[in-house]
Structure formats: structure tokens, C-alpha cells
Motif scaffolding. Sequence first.
Motif, PDB file in Angstrom:
ATOM      1  N   VAL A 213     -90.147 -49.216 -45.208  1.00  0.00           N
ATOM      2  CA  VAL A 213     -91.152 -49.147 -44.146  1.00  0.00           C
ATOM      3  C   VAL A 213     -92.551 -49.084 -44.753  1.00  0.00           C
ATOM      4  N   GLY A 214     -92.697 -48.264 -45.782  1.00  0.00           N
ATOM      5  CA  GLY A 214     -94.001 -48.094 -46.417  1.00  0.00           C
ATOM      6  C   GLY A 214     -94.522 -49.350 -47.072  1.00  0.00           C
ATOM      7  N   ASN A 215     -93.600 -50.189 -47.575  1.00  0.00           N
ATOM      8  CA  ASN A 215     -93.995 -51.440 -48.212  1.00  0.00           C
ATOM      9  C   ASN A 215     -94.041 -52.608 -47.226  1.00  0.00           C
ATOM     10  N   ALA A 216     -93.937 -52.281 -45.944  1.00  0.00           N
ATOM     11  CA  ALA A 216     -94.025 -53.273 -44.858  1.00  0.00           C
ATOM     12  C   ALA A 216     -92.930 -54.329 -44.931  1.00  0.00           C
ATOM     13  N   ARG A 217     -91.827 -53.994 -45.593  1.00  0.00           N
ATOM     14  CA  ARG A 217     -90.681 -54.906 -45.621  1.00  0.00           C
ATOM     15  C   ARG A 217     -89.807 -54.711 -44.385  1.00  0.00           C
ATOM     16  N   LEU A 218     -89.927 -53.537 -43.782  1.00  0.00           N
ATOM     17  CA  LEU A 218     -89.117 -53.205 -42.611  1.00  0.00           C
ATOM     18  C   LEU A 218     -90.013 -52.618 -41.536  1.00  0.00           C
ATOM     19  N   LYS A 219     -89.916 -53.172 -40.345  1.00  0.00           N
ATOM     20  CA  LYS A 219     -90.607 -52.599 -39.202  1.00  0.00           C
ATOM     21  C   LYS A 219     -89.566 -52.023 -38.245  1.00  0.00           C
ATOM     22  N   VAL A 220     -89.886 -50.875 -37.702  1.00  0.00           N
ATOM     23  CA  VAL A 220     -88.984 -50.226 -36.763  1.00  0.00           C
ATOM     24  C   VAL A 220     -89.542 -50.369 -35.357  1.00  0.00           C
ATOM     25  N   LEU A 221     -88.754 -50.948 -34.480  1.00  0.00           N
ATOM     26  CA  LEU A 221     -89.128 -51.053 -33.079  1.00  0.00           C
ATOM     27  C   LEU A 221     -88.233 -50.107 -32.286  1.00  0.00           C
ATOM     28  N   PHE A 222     -88.790 -48.958 -31.928  1.00  0.00           N
ATOM     29  CA  PHE A 222     -88.056 -48.019 -31.081  1.00  0.00           C
ATOM     30  C   PHE A 222     -88.349 -48.368 -29.630  1.00  0.00           C
ATOM     31  N   VAL A 223     -87.294 -48.548 -28.837  1.00  0.00           N
ATOM     32  CA  VAL A 223     -87.457 -48.895 -27.426  1.00  0.00           C
ATOM     33  C   VAL A 223     -86.726 -47.874 -26.566  1.00  0.00           C
ATOM     34  N   CYS A 224     -87.485 -47.186 -25.738  1.00  0.00           N
ATOM     35  CA  CYS A 224     -86.881 -46.271 -24.770  1.00  0.00           C
ATOM     36  C   CYS A 224     -86.283 -47.122 -23.650  1.00  0.00           C
ATOM     37  N   VAL A 225     -84.961 -47.183 -23.599  1.00  0.00           N
ATOM     38  CA  VAL A 225     -84.306 -48.063 -22.633  1.00  0.00           C
ATOM     39  C   VAL A 225     -84.382 -47.525 -21.203  1.00  0.00           C
ATOM     40  N   GLU A 226     -84.783 -46.260 -21.053  1.00  0.00           N
ATOM     41  CA  GLU A 226     -84.889 -45.675 -19.715  1.00  0.00           C
ATOM     42  C   GLU A 226     -86.213 -46.018 -19.035  1.00  0.00           C
ATOM     43  N   GLY A 227     -87.090 -46.707 -19.772  1.00  0.00           N
ATOM     44  CA  GLY A 227     -88.354 -47.121 -19.182  1.00  0.00           C
ATOM     45  C   GLY A 227     -89.508 -46.203 -19.550  1.00  0.00           C
ATOM     46  N   LYS A 228     -90.577 -46.303 -18.794  1.00  0.00           N
ATOM     47  CA  LYS A 228     -91.785 -45.529 -19.067  1.00  0.00           C
ATOM     48  C   LYS A 228     -91.645 -44.126 -18.464  1.00  0.00           C
ATOM     49  N   THR A 229     -90.864 -43.308 -19.142  1.00  0.00           N
ATOM     50  CA  THR A 229     -90.590 -41.965 -18.646  1.00  0.00           C
ATOM     51  C   THR A 229     -91.606 -40.970 -19.197  1.00  0.00           C
ATOM     52  N   GLU A 230     -91.691 -39.833 -18.547  1.00  0.00           N
ATOM     53  CA  GLU A 230     -92.595 -38.781 -19.020  1.00  0.00           C
ATOM     54  C   GLU A 230     -92.152 -38.272 -20.381  1.00  0.00           C
ATOM     55  N   ALA A 231     -90.827 -38.193 -20.581  1.00  0.00           N
ATOM     56  CA  ALA A 231     -90.304 -37.731 -21.860  1.00  0.00           C
ATOM     57  C   ALA A 231     -90.721 -38.665 -22.986  1.00  0.00           C
ATOM     58  N   TRP A 232     -90.671 -39.959 -22.729  1.00  0.00           N
ATOM     59  CA  TRP A 232     -91.087 -40.916 -23.758  1.00  0.00           C
ATOM     60  C   TRP A 232     -92.580 -40.815 -24.018  1.00  0.00           C
ATOM     61  N   MET A 233     -93.380 -40.678 -22.966  1.00  0.00           N
ATOM     62  CA  MET A 233     -94.826 -40.597 -23.121  1.00  0.00           C
ATOM     63  C   MET A 233     -95.237 -39.384 -23.946  1.00  0.00           C
ATOM     64  N   ASN A 234     -94.462 -38.307 -23.853  1.00  0.00           N
ATOM     65  CA  ASN A 234     -94.840 -37.061 -24.524  1.00  0.00           C
ATOM     66  C   ASN A 234     -94.115 -36.825 -25.844  1.00  0.00           C
ATOM     67  N   ALA A 235     -93.169 -37.662 -26.169  1.00  0.00           N
ATOM     68  CA  ALA A 235     -92.387 -37.455 -27.392  1.00  0.00           C
ATOM     69  C   ALA A 235     -93.180 -37.859 -28.627  1.00  0.00           C
ATOM     70  N   PRO A 236     -93.077 -37.092 -29.721  1.00  0.00           N
ATOM     71  CA  PRO A 236     -93.746 -37.484 -30.966  1.00  0.00           C
ATOM     72  C   PRO A 236     -93.100 -38.735 -31.537  1.00  0.00           C
ATOM     73  N   ALA A 237     -93.892 -39.557 -32.181  1.00  0.00           N
ATOM     74  CA  ALA A 237     -93.370 -40.802 -32.751  1.00  0.00           C
ATOM     75  C   ALA A 237     -94.004 -41.042 -34.114  1.00  0.00           C
ATOM     76  N   PRO A 238     -93.227 -41.535 -35.086  1.00  0.00           N
ATOM     77  CA  PRO A 238     -93.795 -41.869 -36.404  1.00  0.00           C
ATOM     78  C   PRO A 238     -94.906 -42.895 -36.258  1.00  0.00           C
ATOM     79  N   SER A 239     -95.980 -42.686 -36.969  1.00  0.00           N
ATOM     80  CA  SER A 239     -97.154 -43.554 -36.823  1.00  0.00           C
ATOM     81  C   SER A 239     -96.903 -44.982 -37.294  1.00  0.00           C
ATOM     82  N   ASP A 240     -95.917 -45.170 -38.190  1.00  0.00           N
ATOM     83  CA  ASP A 240     -95.656 -46.518 -38.705  1.00  0.00           C
ATOM     84  C   ASP A 240     -94.500 -47.200 -37.983  1.00  0.00           C
ATOM     85  N   TRP A 241     -94.045 -46.609 -36.871  1.00  0.00           N
ATOM     86  CA  TRP A 241     -93.056 -47.264 -36.030  1.00  0.00           C
ATOM     87  C   TRP A 241     -93.750 -47.895 -34.829  1.00  0.00           C
ATOM     88  N   ILE A 242     -93.169 -48.950 -34.292  1.00  0.00           N
ATOM     89  CA  ILE A 242     -93.614 -49.472 -33.002  1.00  0.00           C
ATOM     90  C   ILE A 242     -92.863 -48.676 -31.941  1.00  0.00           C
TER      91      ILE A 242
END
Length: 298
Positions: free
Chosen positions: A215-244
Motif C-alpha cells: 500500500v505504501g509503495n502504491a502497488r496496492l490500493k484498497v477500496l473499502f465499500v460499505c455495502v449497506e449504503g451511506k449509513t451513519e455508522a459508515w460516516m462516523n467510522a475511522p478509516a485509514p488515510s491511504d484507503w479509498i
Amino acid sequence: MFMARKLFLMILFLLPLVAVAQNAGFPLPDVPQTLKGPEVRANYLALHYWDRYDFDDYSLIGNKDISEQGFSNFISIMPYVTEKEAAFANFASSIAANVKMLRYFMALGEKYLAEPMSPLYDESLYILLLEKVNELEGLDDANKEQFAFDLKMAKKNRLHTEAADFSYLTREGKRGRLSRVKSEYTLLFLGDPECEVCSIVKSELLDSPVFNDFVGNARLKVLFVCVEGKTEAWMNAPAPSDWIDACDDKGVIYEKLLYDIPGLPVLYLLDNDKRVVLKNASAGQIKEYLIQLSMQGK
């Protein structure tokens, strides 16, 4: 169970099968001694493997030493079998004789062939089993519908095929598409911030040096997708800065059945062209694959 399978294969090719009586009680067919060569003998065994098994004996359902070990060994000989379609057609016809046996062996098929952590995991064989069952006449409506659905989902996003594309919304309100993620590898992480197992898998990845290196060498990108949609839990959850960090705000993944999601999380490792490299993978499998890439200097 695995030692029994190794013994089974050794006996298959080195000793006369007619003398086999110790394979955990499974009633193997007699392979004619006139048949010579591993392939010919394997084909005969596969085609007649279930001839002596009593599909009317309900006491065999759940029997690990006979039924489950027998099924496991049946799958184990498939690399040596060229008549796989006929062998699975015979098997499908046999288990369809009664509903209880049908459901039992189809569950074993899913366990051994469709679970990525299974040492016998083989997506192609699982699809073949489902195809042969779906070709049978006389299935009741409930089973017909279930196995048709299972086949449809099993065929989605197969290894080496291009992953189903979809749009997503990021935490910053930007819209993107899976196909437009630019990276040598992409980890598609389908999950939900409220999913406990998702959090465990996420932590396991973040604790991995090789994962962080890619990830650090930009060889791998992580796309995390909340499949439940735009939920409050997703909006407030911490996320790694180098993940999408994104959500399926349009609900297309579930609505259009883009991916088979037996349970969260679901992880796919994709190559530069978004072809599936690892399907429904564990964090351990992702890390192992990256380690192998590193060792190969790729």
C-alpha cells in the motif's frame, strides 16, 4: 481426514482396488484388473464411485467417516479424471433420489468446493456439480430455485475474469468507479463498519508489514465499500488515510447481485485490469499472495 485421503490415492494407483476395505468403511466399487493405467482406472472409479453407497440409508447423513470422507476422496481423484462431467452427472442423479441426501451432499459440495479456505477448493468443480443438479428432471420447486440461484451466484466474478464494475461514493462526496482505480493491484473490501468480523479482518491487514509495504509503495490500493449504503455508522467510522473509503449509496451491489456475499466481509484481489486474482479471500490468503509476489521480485 487428509492422511486418509493420501492413503486413498496411494492405494488407488499402487494397489488393486478390489482389495480395498479400509477406506473408513466407504463401499468402493471393484475396479477390473484388466484396466491398466492411472487415467483409465481413475475414470472407472469416478464413474462407479457411488454404486455401492446406499442413498436410502439416512443414518449415513452426517457420517464423517463414511459419507463425508467418501465425498472428500471423490473430489480428490478428480485431477486424474478426464470424464468429470459424466462422473458428476452420475453423482447428481444418485443424490437426487431423496431430498435429505440431496441437501446433505450439496452442503458438502459447498463446504469442500466453494469455501476458499478448503484444501479442495475448486470453483469449476462446484459449478459443474450445480450444473448437473440443475439439469435433473423432477426436482421440487424449492430445490430447483435454490440450486439455480446458487449456480447463478457461483458464476459471478470467477477467477481470471473482469470483476463486475460499479460506482461508489467516497466520504468526501466524490463519485468513483471500481474500473477507474489505478493501481497494479486493487483489494476490493466489501463490508460494513458495524460488522465485527470486518473490523477483525481490517486490523489483521493493517498489522501486516507486507500489506502495508504494498500500500505504501502504491502497488496496492484498497477500496473499502460499505455495502449497506451511506449509513451513519459508515460516516462516523475511522478509516485509514491511504484507503479509498466508500459506500454503495445506490445499493447496486445487493440489488443487482453483482457479487456473491454469503457473509461479510468479502475480499477480492484484482490485478491492473481488474481481473480477479483471489476471490472471497481471507486476510491470510491476501498476505500470502503478496509475500509470494515479494519473493518472486514482482
